[in-house]
Design a protein around this motif. Structure first.
Motif, PDB file in Angstrom:
ATOM      1  N   ALA A   1      38.178  50.257  35.458  1.00  0.00           N
ATOM      2  CA  ALA A   1      39.304  49.644  35.442  1.00  0.00           C
ATOM      3  C   ALA A   1      40.463  50.421  35.129  1.00  0.00           C
ATOM      4  N   SER A   2      40.390  51.581  34.363  1.00  0.00           N
ATOM      5  CA  SER A   2      41.476  52.186  33.917  1.00  0.00           C
ATOM      6  C   SER A   2      41.934  52.962  34.941  1.00  0.00           C
ATOM      7  N   ALA A   3      41.156  53.550  36.040  1.00  0.00           N
ATOM      8  CA  ALA A   3      41.426  54.154  37.202  1.00  0.00           C
ATOM      9  C   ALA A   3      42.096  53.289  38.239  1.00  0.00           C
ATOM     10  N   LEU A   4      41.726  52.163  38.120  1.00  0.00           N
ATOM     11  CA  LEU A   4      42.432  51.178  39.224  1.00  0.00           C
ATOM     12  C   LEU A   4      43.651  50.414  38.973  1.00  0.00           C
ATOM     13  N   LYS A   5      43.819  50.389  37.660  1.00  0.00           N
ATOM     14  CA  LYS A   5      44.915  49.714  36.825  1.00  0.00           C
ATOM     15  C   LYS A   5      45.496  48.520  37.317  1.00  0.00           C
ATOM     16  N   PRO A   6      44.554  47.470  36.926  1.00  0.00           N
ATOM     17  CA  PRO A   6      44.835  46.176  37.224  1.00  0.00           C
ATOM     18  C   PRO A   6      45.595  45.547  36.481  1.00  0.00           C
ATOM     19  N   HIS A   7      46.538  44.395  36.671  1.00  0.00           N
ATOM     20  CA  HIS A   7      47.171  43.655  35.904  1.00  0.00           C
ATOM     21  C   HIS A   7      46.523  42.494  34.987  1.00  0.00           C
ATOM     22  N   SER A   8      45.486  42.185  35.780  1.00  0.00           N
ATOM     23  CA  SER A   8      44.548  41.073  35.214  1.00  0.00           C
ATOM     24  C   SER A   8      43.172  41.037  35.796  1.00  0.00           C
ATOM     25  N   ILE A   9      42.231  40.705  34.955  1.00  0.00           N
ATOM     26  CA  ILE A   9      40.865  40.958  34.863  1.00  0.00           C
ATOM     27  C   ILE A   9      40.195  39.713  34.519  1.00  0.00           C
ATOM     28  N   LEU A  10      39.094  39.014  35.586  1.00  0.00           N
ATOM     29  CA  LEU A  10      38.414  37.970  35.286  1.00  0.00           C
ATOM     30  C   LEU A  10      36.914  38.706  34.977  1.00  0.00           C
ATOM     31  N   ASP A  11      36.226  38.718  33.879  1.00  0.00           N
ATOM     32  CA  ASP A  11      34.981  38.809  33.506  1.00  0.00           C
ATOM     33  C   ASP A  11      33.907  37.785  33.820  1.00  0.00           C
ATOM     34  N   VAL A  12      33.427  37.409  34.860  1.00  0.00           N
ATOM     35  CA  VAL A  12      32.623  36.348  35.156  1.00  0.00           C
ATOM     36  C   VAL A  12      31.002  36.613  34.591  1.00  0.00           C
ATOM     37  N   GLY A  13      30.666  35.808  33.870  1.00  0.00           N
ATOM     38  CA  GLY A  13      29.634  35.968  32.789  1.00  0.00           C
ATOM     39  C   GLY A  13      30.024  36.916  31.731  1.00  0.00           C
ATOM     40  N   GLY A  14      30.928  36.856  31.082  1.00  0.00           N
ATOM     41  CA  GLY A  14      31.608  37.767  30.292  1.00  0.00           C
ATOM     42  C   GLY A  14      31.229  37.722  28.792  1.00  0.00           C
ATOM     43  N   TYR A  15      30.375  36.751  28.391  1.00  0.00           N
ATOM     44  CA  TYR A  15      29.881  36.514  27.157  1.00  0.00           C
ATOM     45  C   TYR A  15      29.152  37.371  26.701  1.00  0.00           C
TER      46      TYR A  15
END
Length: 191
Positions: free
Chosen positions: A33-47
């Motif tokens: 993610a650090s390399a991609l530099k997204p503004h927003s992330i959704l972690d599906v199954g992120g519990y």
């Protein structure tokens, strides 16, 4: 007497208390993610955690500075309840967000916990939600993975409900995921 004390802790300190496998996969995802530099992330199954849960959140891995020194917006969903303010309960194939709501979809070790009949629905849902990237990790079926899972289920992780689900539902085939995204959706797929 019962005495309770608390100390201030940072997200980076909290993640160090996670089981090694959770830490390892989320640390690698955060590096990507650090390399991609997204503004927003959704972690599906992120519990993060088993039935007891953990204090850390996947947002603790991704909340480094975003593009233009802004913060990355990190949302998580899972069928399990979590009291984190950026978490919403949802099934894998029916997420409560509009199309293309997130730059990056992260999904780590979820696919193998879904019935085979719903896995393509799940992949379509990831596609629907993502504006740019999908980072999907799972223990894909191979003789090596099955051997290691067998050893773990007979040893240190004997009571793991997760490993039991892997056996009952079957591990996903990496080639099927690659065909779905690479040929059907015509995405660039890196493995």
């Amino acid at each position: 007497d019962l005495r309770i004390t608390a100390e201030t802790s940072s997200g980076s300190q909290l993640v160090l208390g996670l089981p090694f496998d959770l830490y390892q996969r989320y640390r690698l995802a955060a590096q990507i993610a650090s390399a991609l530099k997204p503004h927003s992330i959704l972690d599906v199954g992120g519990y993060l955690g088993d039935q007891e849960g953990h204090i850390a959140s996947s947002a603790d891995f991704f909340s480094q500075s975003g593009p233009g020194d802004g913060r990355i917006s990190v949302q998580t969903t899972d069928i399990r309840h979590c009291d984190h303010p950026r978490h919403r309960p949802a099934t894998a194939w029916d997420q409560p967000f509009a199309d293309e709501s997130f730059d990056l979809l992260v999904c780590l070790d979820v696919l193998e916990h879904l019935p085979r009949s719903r896995r393509s629905d799940f992949l379509r849902e990831l596609d629907r939600l993502s504006r740019r990237w999908i980072l999907l990790g799972a223990p894909f079926a191979s003789p090596q993975v099955q051997e290691v899972e067998q050893e773990l289920s007979e040893g240190v992780m004997q009571a793991s409900t997760f490993l039991r689900e892997h056996r009952e539902l079957g591990l996903p085939e990496a080639e099927g995921v690659e065909l779905f995204f690479g040929q059907e959706r015509e995405f660039e797929v890196l493995r």
